[in-house]
Design an enzyme around this catalytic site. Sequence first.
Site, PDB file in Angstrom:
ATOM      1  N   GLY A   1       0.808  -1.209   0.000  1.00  0.00           N
ATOM      2  CA  GLY A   1       0.000   0.000   0.000  1.00  0.00           C
ATOM      3  C   GLY A   1       0.838   1.253   0.000  1.00  0.00           C
ATOM      4  O   GLY A   1       1.966   1.248  -0.480  1.00  0.00           O
TER       5      GLY A   1
ATOM      6  N   ARG B   1       3.102   4.444   1.009  1.00  0.00           N
ATOM      7  CA  ARG B   1       4.377   4.499   1.709  1.00  0.00           C
ATOM      8  C   ARG B   1       4.219   5.035   3.127  1.00  0.00           C
ATOM      9  O   ARG B   1       4.817   4.494   4.070  1.00  0.00           O
ATOM     10  CB  ARG B   1       5.317   5.394   0.899  1.00  0.00           C
TER      11      ARG B   1
ATOM     12  N   GLY C   1       2.534   2.502   5.389  1.00  0.00           N
ATOM     13  CA  GLY C   1       3.433   1.350   5.517  1.00  0.00           C
ATOM     14  C   GLY C   1       4.576   1.634   6.467  1.00  0.00           C
ATOM     15  O   GLY C   1       4.938   0.789   7.297  1.00  0.00           O
TER      16      GLY C   1
ATOM     17  N   GLU D   1       5.433  -3.673   0.628  1.00  0.00           N
ATOM     18  CA  GLU D   1       5.638  -3.228  -0.740  1.00  0.00           C
ATOM     19  C   GLU D   1       5.089  -1.827  -0.768  1.00  0.00           C
ATOM     20  O   GLU D   1       3.886  -1.615  -0.593  1.00  0.00           O
ATOM     21  CB  GLU D   1       4.882  -4.149  -1.697  1.00  0.00           C
TER      22      GLU D   1
ATOM     23  N   CYS E   1       1.806  -1.527  -9.384  1.00  0.00           N
ATOM     24  CA  CYS E   1       3.051  -1.311  -8.617  1.00  0.00           C
ATOM     25  C   CYS E   1       4.227  -1.188  -9.561  1.00  0.00           C
ATOM     26  O   CYS E   1       5.211  -0.532  -9.259  1.00  0.00           O
ATOM     27  CB  CYS E   1       3.332  -2.483  -7.684  1.00  0.00           C
TER      28      CYS E   1
END
Lengths: 531, 531
Positions: free
Chosen positions: B240, B242, B245, B262, B299
Amino acid sequence: MSTATSTVRPVLIAGQWRDADHRDTFQATDPNSNEKLSAEFPVSTWADCDAALDAATDAARQLRRLPASKIADFMECYADRIDAAKDALSDAAFAETGLARSPRLADVELPRTSNQLRAAAAACRSGDWAGATIDTATGIRSCLSQLGPVCVFGPNNFPFAFGSVSGGDFAAAIAAGNPVIGKANSSHPETTRLFAIEAAKALEETGLPAATVQLIYRTSHADGERLVSDPRMGATGYTGSRSAGLTLKAAADKAGKPIYLELSSVNPVVITPGALAERSEDILGQFVTSALMGTGQFCTNPGVVMLLNDASTDSFVDAVKEKFASAAAGTLLSPAVAKSLSSSVQKLCEYGAELLTGGGDIESGRCAYANTLLKVSGKTFLENPEGFQTEAFGNASLFVVAESIDELCQAIEQLEGNLTGCIYSATDGSDDEACDKIAFELEPKVGRILNDKMPTGVAVSAAMNHGGPYPATGHPGFTAVGVPGSLVRFGKLTSFDNIRPNRLPQLLQDKNPTGTTWRLIDGDWTQNKVG
Amino acid sequence: MSTATSTVRPVLIAGQWRDADHRDTFQATDPNSNEKLSAEFPVSTWADCDAALDAATDAARQLRRLPASKIADFMECYADRIDAAKDALSDAAFAETGLARSPRLADVELPRTSNQLRAAAAACRSGDWAGATIDTATGIRSCLSQLGPVCVFGPNNFPFAFGSVSGGDFAAAIAAGNPVIGKANSSHPETTRLFAIEAAKALEETGLPAATVQLIYRTSHADGERLVSDPRMGATGYTGSRSAGLTLKAAADKAGKPIYLELSSVNPVVITPGALAERSEDILGQFVTSALMGTGQFCTNPGVVMLLNDASTDSFVDAVKEKFASAAAGTLLSPAVAKSLSSSVQKLCEYGAELLTGGGDIESGRCAYANTLLKVSGKTFLENPEGFQTEAFGNASLFVVAESIDELCQAIEQLEGNLTGCIYSATDGSDDEACDKIAFELEPKVGRILNDKMPTGVAVSAAMNHGGPYPATGHPGFTAVGVPGSLVRFGKLTSFDNIRPNRLPQLLQDKNPTGTTWRLIDGDWTQNKVG
């Protein structure tokens, strides 16, 4: 401002033994006399770290262009040089750590160290560690390769085999293709310097970049944190105290840099009444040897023993107490270790452990502490499980005596992550049911589970896990000892997708690069070429 | 205070679809109308998380006693159920994400999802993923096994294939023997709920613990941090944004809990003049398809294209600009994505990028933003490399035009870690020298390097690395896609040292447990039994 003078030992940066940029110096202590050794070592400023990082970055670029066999050549040459320098290394380490020259240093730890380098060299040469994977249907191929400069912080208790520029992390990082910046352990800087001298000569002899191995002795805490989190850094290997390790971990984590830690472990040993009924003498001997060997200063020292309250346990505890009381207390590695051990034992007593023997300094003019045995009931343990897991690093053990298997299992459930866990039980299988229950609780808590065997002695084997759940280490999936596992930590995974054949790394070309490298091709492990 | 009512969707905890303990609710938005969908979902309090953790702990204990084949049975049954529920799942996901029902959802992502589960089931059944290692000389054997409850935070852009209770992290965690607590992505909670319904039925059908799969939809940020760092948690998988995360990473790191992330990636694509001279039309088609497919919400979307300043590049840029301007702008996943894209493009312009086309919302009544192309010189890029790596998630790309190979390599050197990096070059090898130089810089920065191929499309292959250096992911050694690599992340390494044969796990007994499991026995990979 740098105040380098010729009486202060030089650092090894970019292939040069040069005066450190430093403000302070420090000296190691001879634990046998409690007196400072004469050699002065610099506390490097950031300028030294920065220069080492630049040189390591450059060395990493050069290493990437070299065949693995060149790196293996260096490691083997270095291993031979270590063997040849046995006496000087053992003398230096004895002076700085008090560990016996023989057999411990010269005949056990030294050959372990050079053989570990040779095992890592063999892994490097074979390429097996890289897990080369080829999928012909999709045209994708992958393997592990260089991650980047690695900083190694070695511990106080293995000046050779876990040394910053000689030990397991060092060997693994180099074999994976990375240059290493060694941060010497402050308790044995001279020993580390002697290793670095041999490493530098081996680099020159085998034509590797001079900055493949560098050495600084000490930095400020802030510079240590900066070092492990620097953008140029690939990863860090750290073995040592929990508090310093967690500070470095926080810095590295924040920067997204891998850090592999080995922090602390009480290594629970469960001994059932069935085992004691069968062979209490034998177990007594094994336990006392394991607990007091090296003055108990092993990562895998059996610090907590779990027993059931019955007559055989009472006799066993009494026998251990006698052995502990009568055995000479060994020399501890440093004044800091002695102080920390004393403080831990004091804490355990404050929490309610009963002191059976020991529990005080020895007036000996050396770093020493009486062999110490403590006891606590399972009930009391369960009232403060965190407190009773205080690691007493050295020649002290805590016996936890539970009223039932259930209580014992509850105590295990409260354990933090540990490197090892042992179960001694009856060989006739009469307590297998209880053992299964205990093992079911113990296994998730430890990196290595043992039967009828003490945890000290960490074989360099592909199947070894010298690791374990946090806080024993920083990641439950990795081992610090054993090949190829220990190398994997220092590799970066890269997929090559539709890459033209001539541009593929050797490991991933159709031809098997060595003829014997194990690769996973289309789902099967094979030493064959593709097709 | 809980205010559960029958109009709010229930959570799945401990096998029960029950009212959530919640204070707030939320609704997803239909990106095609910008209107809120009617279903209300609860924002769970800590009480729900706590209950889920308890149930997961219990399920983990039960799963440890089951053969791997039972877990594989569940995954296969679940995969079949997903295939059967194709229409309902696609309808729900279309309503919540705007992604096309066909081919995208029903015919591409759905079969990928069920086949991914089947691939993970096969790995689970075979045991190959566990890397069973047997060293007969030392009597030590090791393998990976259950790590503990895993929490999966799925992303917004793959409601099926990366879904919290259906996607790659889910499949990997389950196949490694762990129960999963799914945290639905807030943009498609209903889709996730439908998956959980199928999972729960498959658990029941195959006799697995009901709490093997649980579902909550949303928590407060503080509870999310508490969840990933809870002592009962084994690990977390997160895909998800940044910022969210990194907040979770900080919490998990502090508690010593593995978290696989990720985060973000601009996926640089280098195109040489030699490639353009040979086949600019072909590359144009490939690039525009890859950049605008799924409205650029992959992504591995090619967000940054690096070119050299010459006439062929000028023509190429003009051609892309035309294609971007004339292609219909797709629908974005949510108002949040549209807002974030707009903000990123604005930032890139502020930093000095030239807007070639697009750069504004589309007045369409739906979540959409004009196809956007930006350009910056290599020199300007190098003045603010961090700024120009701002991820513009969606249908926007930035062209970086360098004056020389050297400048282009300097720009690459400034790149953060990325999932992918591509190089298009002349097929006749005329620019191979430049390519080698570029690849040497690019490879350490990316998890997957490609030749003459766009990065979108992540094959489920053993050789796939859907990963890369930080901040693309949290650890450079792991992949989130591909079997067995993705499973390894969720395994705990355990050595069995001197363990009595009858107490060894099946994978490590002398007999090969399946007859075909790959094990490393005394240094050789083999499907044989021991001895």
